[in-house]
Design a protein around this motif. Structure first.
Motif, mmCIF file in Angstrom:
data_model
loop_
_atom_site.group_PDB
_atom_site.id
_atom_site.type_symbol
_atom_site.label_atom_id
_atom_site.label_comp_id
_atom_site.label_asym_id
_atom_site.label_seq_id
_atom_site.Cartn_x
_atom_site.Cartn_y
_atom_site.Cartn_z
ATOM 1 N N VAL A 122 -32.559 -42.469 -37.542
ATOM 2 C CA VAL A 122 -33.381 -43.654 -37.306
ATOM 3 C C VAL A 122 -33.390 -44.495 -38.577
ATOM 4 N N HIS A 123 -33.225 -45.805 -38.417
ATOM 5 C CA HIS A 123 -33.371 -46.706 -39.562
ATOM 6 C C HIS A 123 -33.872 -48.062 -39.091
ATOM 7 N N VAL A 124 -34.436 -48.813 -40.030
ATOM 8 C CA VAL A 124 -34.885 -50.184 -39.764
ATOM 9 C C VAL A 124 -33.700 -51.106 -40.016
ATOM 10 N N GLU A 125 -33.319 -51.859 -38.984
ATOM 11 C CA GLU A 125 -32.160 -52.734 -39.103
ATOM 12 C C GLU A 125 -32.497 -54.035 -39.824
ATOM 13 N N GLY A 126 -33.724 -54.533 -39.647
ATOM 14 C CA GLY A 126 -34.083 -55.766 -40.324
ATOM 15 C C GLY A 126 -35.323 -56.402 -39.746
ATOM 16 N N LEU A 127 -35.736 -57.508 -40.366
ATOM 17 C CA LEU A 127 -36.881 -58.298 -39.939
ATOM 18 C C LEU A 127 -36.409 -59.699 -39.595
ATOM 19 N N VAL A 128 -37.014 -60.289 -38.578
ATOM 20 C CA VAL A 128 -36.686 -61.671 -38.210
ATOM 21 C C VAL A 128 -37.977 -62.418 -37.905
ATOM 22 N N PRO A 129 -37.995 -63.743 -38.151
ATOM 23 C CA PRO A 129 -39.178 -64.527 -37.778
ATOM 24 C C PRO A 129 -39.301 -64.630 -36.270
ATOM 25 N N HIS A 130 -40.512 -64.665 -35.799
ATOM 26 C CA HIS A 130 -40.843 -64.793 -34.386
ATOM 27 C C HIS A 130 -41.898 -65.884 -34.283
ATOM 28 N N ARG A 131 -41.946 -66.571 -33.148
ATOM 29 C CA ARG A 131 -42.908 -67.670 -33.013
ATOM 30 C C ARG A 131 -44.347 -67.195 -33.139
ATOM 31 N N ARG A 132 -44.579 -65.886 -32.997
ATOM 32 C CA ARG A 132 -45.936 -65.361 -33.140
ATOM 33 C C ARG A 132 -46.112 -64.498 -34.387
ATOM 34 N N GLY A 133 -45.074 -64.371 -35.199
ATOM 35 C CA GLY A 133 -45.207 -63.545 -36.390
ATOM 36 C C GLY A 133 -43.866 -63.072 -36.911
ATOM 37 N N THR A 134 -43.752 -61.762 -37.127
ATOM 38 C CA THR A 134 -42.515 -61.160 -37.625
ATOM 39 C C THR A 134 -42.147 -59.974 -36.752
ATOM 40 N N GLU A 135 -40.861 -59.853 -36.441
ATOM 41 C CA GLU A 135 -40.379 -58.789 -35.575
ATOM 42 C C GLU A 135 -39.422 -57.893 -36.354
ATOM 43 N N ALA A 136 -39.621 -56.592 -36.227
ATOM 44 C CA ALA A 136 -38.747 -55.600 -36.860
ATOM 45 C C ALA A 136 -37.898 -54.930 -35.793
ATOM 46 N N THR A 137 -36.649 -54.638 -36.127
ATOM 47 C CA THR A 137 -35.754 -53.911 -35.230
ATOM 48 C C THR A 137 -35.510 -52.518 -35.788
ATOM 49 N N VAL A 138 -35.765 -51.506 -34.956
ATOM 50 C CA VAL A 138 -35.582 -50.108 -35.338
ATOM 51 C C VAL A 138 -34.467 -49.520 -34.485
ATOM 52 N N VAL A 139 -33.482 -48.922 -35.138
ATOM 53 C CA VAL A 139 -32.305 -48.370 -34.463
ATOM 54 C C VAL A 139 -32.407 -46.848 -34.445
ATOM 55 N N THR A 140 -32.202 -46.262 -33.281
ATOM 56 C CA THR A 140 -32.175 -44.806 -33.114
ATOM 57 C C THR A 140 -30.828 -44.405 -32.552
ATOM 58 N N GLU A 141 -30.218 -43.384 -33.137
ATOM 59 C CA GLU A 141 -28.945 -42.856 -32.654
ATOM 60 C C GLU A 141 -29.061 -41.347 -32.477
ATOM 61 N N VAL A 142 -28.443 -40.854 -31.410
ATOM 62 C CA VAL A 142 -28.410 -39.426 -31.142
ATOM 63 C C VAL A 142 -26.951 -38.998 -31.049
ATOM 64 N N ARG A 143 -26.604 -37.986 -31.823
ATOM 65 C CA ARG A 143 -25.237 -37.454 -31.797
ATOM 66 C C ARG A 143 -25.227 -36.057 -31.185
#
Length: 283
Positions: A122-143
């Motif tokens: 699991v890692h945080v891919e990044g932050l982006v502006p959103h019209r209501r605030g800030t949005e974070a993207t979290v990536v999960t991978e299963v091997r």
């Protein structure tokens, strides 16, 4: 460009202390889209599924029980403690309290036996502006066996003043309403049952009193429960891709309508208010 630095864990983190830490640190967070965020990739090798908890999850979500295959949404539950470890830390800029799960995309590349052994990351891919605030993207991978068998991207929104730094609002898609398939009466304990099975015991899902502390008139259903319940009714192929958007909370208890056609599905409430909308198709 190098990817996030891996940190190998010896076991899944306990959720309760992480939720408590995140709650304590939340008042001190000052969210903004250009803030620094943790660059660590948490890795948990040798993971085996607790079959008793899996069975409880299957029952509360409506999936068949006893099959040697993980439901398509269950890896999110397995990765959730790792995501919470990242999002509850001091170096994560968004406050955990009030953070809203707004969407998820999932690709399942292969069948996932419940008796298998997996590696989670699991890692945080990044932050982006959103019209209501800030949005974070979290990536999960299963091997499994060295290959990625399941992966997801979840977006989480922290609401705050944007001071003019906003993303363009997304235009609504001109899609025809889906035909109703079933009406579901949701009991008031759905949040507690799903919380026990998944480990996600956020107070907004458990009791009316604790939900009111966060501005909800009653407890609300977990977003991932609503998606899982829809997919249990819809059915998915072994290799599939799905996308879901969480548009409005589902108050508990309540009556909702499950609607679907072809690869699209919706969960609607009173006056056809859409709570969840998504699609699923073979990968």
């Amino acid at each position: 460009m190098a990817g996030p630095a891996p940190l190998v864990l010896t076991g899944p983190p306990a959720l309760a202390p992480l939720l408590a830490r995140g709650a304590l640190l939340s008042p001190f967070k000052r969210p903004r889209s250009d803030a620094e965020f943790p660059r660590t990739r948490l890795v948990l090798p040798g993971l085996r599924v607790d079959l008793a908890r899996l069975a409880a999850y299957e029952r509360v979500c409506g999936f068949p029980t006893g099959e040697d295959a993980l439901p398509v949404t269950y890896p999110h539950v397995l990765g959730f403690p790792l995501a919470m470890r990242l999002m509850s830390g001091r170096d994560f800029p968004l406050p955990l309290l009030g953070l809203v799960h707004t969407s998820i995309t999932v690709t399942r590349h292969a069948r996932m036996p419940a008796s298998g052994t997996y590696e989670l990351s699991v890692h945080v891919e990044g932050l982006v502006p959103h019209r209501r605030g800030t949005e974070a993207t979290v990536v999960t991978e299963v091997r499994g066996g060295g290959d990625i068998v399941w992966e997801s991207r979840s977006t989480y929104l922290a609401r705050h003043r944007t001071h003019g730094l906003t993303a363009a609002p997304r235009e609504a898609e001109a899609l025809k309403p889906l035909p109703p398939v079933a009406e579901w009466r949701l009991a008031g304990d759905v949040g507690r049952r799903y919380g026990a099975a998944s480990g996600d015991r956020n107070p907004i899902h458990l009791h009316p009193l604790t939900a009111r502390l966060f501005g909800f008139p009653r407890a609300i259903a977990h977003g991932m429960w609503t998606v899982a319940r829809c997919l249990a009714a819809h059915g998915v192929t072994e290799r599939c891709h799905l996308r879901a958007e969480f548009r409005a909370p589902v108050l508990l208890p309540s009556t909702v309508t499950y609607a679907a056609r072809d690869g699209r599905f919706e969960l609607r409430g009173r006056e056809d208010r859409i709570h969840v909308a998504g699609d699923v198709y073979p990968a």
